[in-house]
Design an enzyme around this catalytic site. Structure first.
Site, mmCIF file in Angstrom:
data_model
loop_
_atom_site.group_PDB
_atom_site.id
_atom_site.type_symbol
_atom_site.label_atom_id
_atom_site.label_comp_id
_atom_site.label_asym_id
_atom_site.label_seq_id
_atom_site.Cartn_x
_atom_site.Cartn_y
_atom_site.Cartn_z
ATOM 1 N N HIS A 141 122.501 66.825 25.892
ATOM 2 C CA HIS A 141 122.116 67.553 28.111
ATOM 3 C C HIS A 141 123.588 67.700 28.786
ATOM 4 O O HIS A 141 123.409 68.222 29.352
ATOM 5 C CB HIS A 141 121.567 66.400 28.800
ATOM 6 C CG HIS A 141 121.383 66.253 30.357
ATOM 7 N ND1 HIS A 141 120.383 66.712 30.424
ATOM 8 C CD2 HIS A 141 121.891 66.334 31.324
ATOM 9 C CE1 HIS A 141 119.918 67.001 31.891
ATOM 10 N NE2 HIS A 141 121.125 66.510 32.347
ATOM 11 N N GLU A 142 124.353 66.826 28.930
ATOM 12 C CA GLU A 142 125.816 67.022 29.367
ATOM 13 C C GLU A 142 126.603 68.308 28.590
ATOM 14 O O GLU A 142 126.801 69.085 29.334
ATOM 15 C CB GLU A 142 126.589 65.745 29.416
ATOM 16 C CG GLU A 142 126.317 64.793 30.064
ATOM 17 C CD GLU A 142 125.603 64.946 31.578
ATOM 18 O OE1 GLU A 142 126.205 65.719 32.018
ATOM 19 O OE2 GLU A 142 124.381 64.740 32.145
ATOM 20 N N HIS A 175 125.477 71.772 30.059
ATOM 21 C CA HIS A 175 126.179 71.538 31.649
ATOM 22 C C HIS A 175 127.829 72.120 31.340
ATOM 23 O O HIS A 175 128.268 73.363 32.228
ATOM 24 C CB HIS A 175 126.546 69.366 32.303
ATOM 25 C CG HIS A 175 124.713 69.880 33.208
ATOM 26 N ND1 HIS A 175 123.780 70.888 33.803
ATOM 27 C CD2 HIS A 175 124.561 68.532 33.016
ATOM 28 C CE1 HIS A 175 123.079 70.137 33.786
ATOM 29 N NE2 HIS A 175 123.269 69.069 33.993
#
Length: 443
Positions: free
Chosen positions: A24-25, A28
């Protein structure tokens, strides 16, 4: 051994959750770096730092509490206005909120390095900011699709085959607790027709069938009707005469839940009954099945979040009264871990348990995907809304021939953000306590 398997299920969830958070990170981080934004930190977890290593300009590390993660980008919001100390007296009437806003601005200003003033997030075009913030949830969606694809197309979906596993000796009355037949019980239609375990159903009523579900549908739709049943036995085909008896069956909805009337009584309908059970086998599904399953789960999670206040109320009532919880309701990480442990320690074939654990991880990533897109700060969806609002203001100013507006200052939303964060903490606390003292039972 059972304890070790239970612990293994817990570890499976912890590792899977860690991978989900890390990806998920990463969703980003990668577009942020591609677009030139300075990223100071990439962290998995919160709380005390366990270890970290600086590579280039970014510090990569892991913290003690595996309940999330973050990346620290320079200039998430515009810098503080130069006249922030002069607010026309408004700070006296809104002192607490004003302080929160100023603290948020000060923290944001610390991330802006004068030498990298052009490499800040808020200066990116709107579409790039949306991509950066959507990248995290998108990675959870991708991971869910991959997980469901491995499950459905790699392992397969457990289905009843056309091979008969068991044949009932008699027809028991609806709701009967008998475990064996008595002389007064009528002979089951399949036994009367001469069906035997090991027979493979070829066709029912002249219709060729490839799954037990297809054969069952024909039988259930034909109570009292004589059906030619072609089976294969020891390499030869036999034609038997099967006459299903009428039986009462409780109606279920699309989610498999029992349908009840206005008075709470079960809704029953008449179906044909033969008295046969099928051998189960994993049947590999098309590659598109993983995506379809992810979309179906997404719809279910969206519906759950739409009814979240009611669902949380039900969790609270169940916690106080001790009544069983809805197995389709919200769970904390503890609840997911408990279910994973019970599945891992269950008395079932290893492949069955692994399939359920994979399904659990796929569903968890769908939940992360949908939940993070809720359009409220501090969630990713909130940042996307801020970026879109900024773009809308600029587009309107251009159409109206007005000067280009200043970037949207999301620090003004800090009080609302704190309220949302407090609600999220409260929700997490409720689910955590409920999962400890009144956990969901998987039977």
């Amino acid at each position: 051994m059972e304890i070790l398997l239970y612990i293994g299920g817990l570890l499976f969830v912890l590792v899977g959750l860690g991978v989900s958070i890390a990806l998920h990170e990463l969703g980003h981080l990668v577009p942020a770096k591609l677009f030139g934004v300075h990223v100071g930190q990439y962290m998995i977890g919160f709380g005390p730092r366990l270890f970290s290593k600086k590579i280039g300009e970014t510090e990569y590390g892991v913290k003690a509490l595996p309940i999330g993660g973050f990346i620290s980008m320079s200039g998430m919001y515009p810098p503080s206005p130069g006249d922030q100390g002069d607010d026309g007296g408004r700070s006296r009437s809104r002192g607490a909120f004003r302080t929160l806003i100023q603290d948020a601005r000060a923290a944001n200003d610390e991330t802006i390095d004068p030498e990298r003033a052009s490499r800040v997030f808020y200066l990116l075009p709107v579409w790039k900011r949306v991509i950066v913030m959507f990248g995290g949830p998108f990675m959870n969606l991708v991971l869910a699709v991959v997980t469901f694809t491995v499950l459905l197309s790699g392992i397969g979906l457990q289905q009843g085959t056309t091979t008969i596993a068991s044949v009932s000796e008699c027809v028991l009355p609806a709701g009967s607790t008998q475990t064996s037949c008595s002389a007064s019980d009528p002979v089951a239609p399949a036994a009367q027709a001469g069906v035997k375990p090991g027979d493979r159903i070829v066709s029912v009523d002249g219709k060729v069938v490839s799954t037990f579900a297809e054969a069952s549908a024909i039988i259930q739709a034909s109570p009292g009707k004589a059906l030619p049943l072609v089976v294969e036995r020891d390499g030869s085909r036999l034609t038997l005469q099967l006459t299903p008896v009428a039986a009462q069956r409780q109606e279920a909805d699309a989610n498999g839940r029992a349908v009840v009337d206005d008075k709470g009584n079960a809704v029953m309908h008449t179906v044909g009954y033969a008295g046969v059970g099928a051998q189960l086998a994993y049947v590999q599904q098309p590659l598109s099945a993983g995506f379809d399953q992810a979309m179906a789960n997404t719809g279910s999670v969206v519906q759950l979040i739409g009814n979240l206040p009611v669902r949380l109320w039900d969790v609270g009532v169940s916690l106080v009264t001790g009544t069983p919880r809805d197995p389709n309701g919200p769970l904390s990480v503890i609840g997911v871990g408990r279910i994973a442990g019970e599945v891992a320690a269950a008395d079932a074939p290893l492949l069955n348990r692994f399939a359920v654990l994979l399904s659990l991880m796929g569903s968890l990533n769908i939940a992360l995907f949908v939940f993070n897109l809720i359009p409220l700060l501090p969630l990713d969806g909130g940042h996307i809304v801020v970026a879109l609002w900024d773009g809308l203001k600029r587009a309107w100013a251009k159409v109206a021939g007005r000067p280009k507006p200043k970037p949207v200052d999301a620090t003004r939303l800090v009080p609302l953000t704190i309220v949302v964060a407090a609600l999220l903490v409260g929700m997490g606390g409720l689910l955590l306590v409920a999962d400890l003292f009144n956990p969901v039972s998987i039977g």
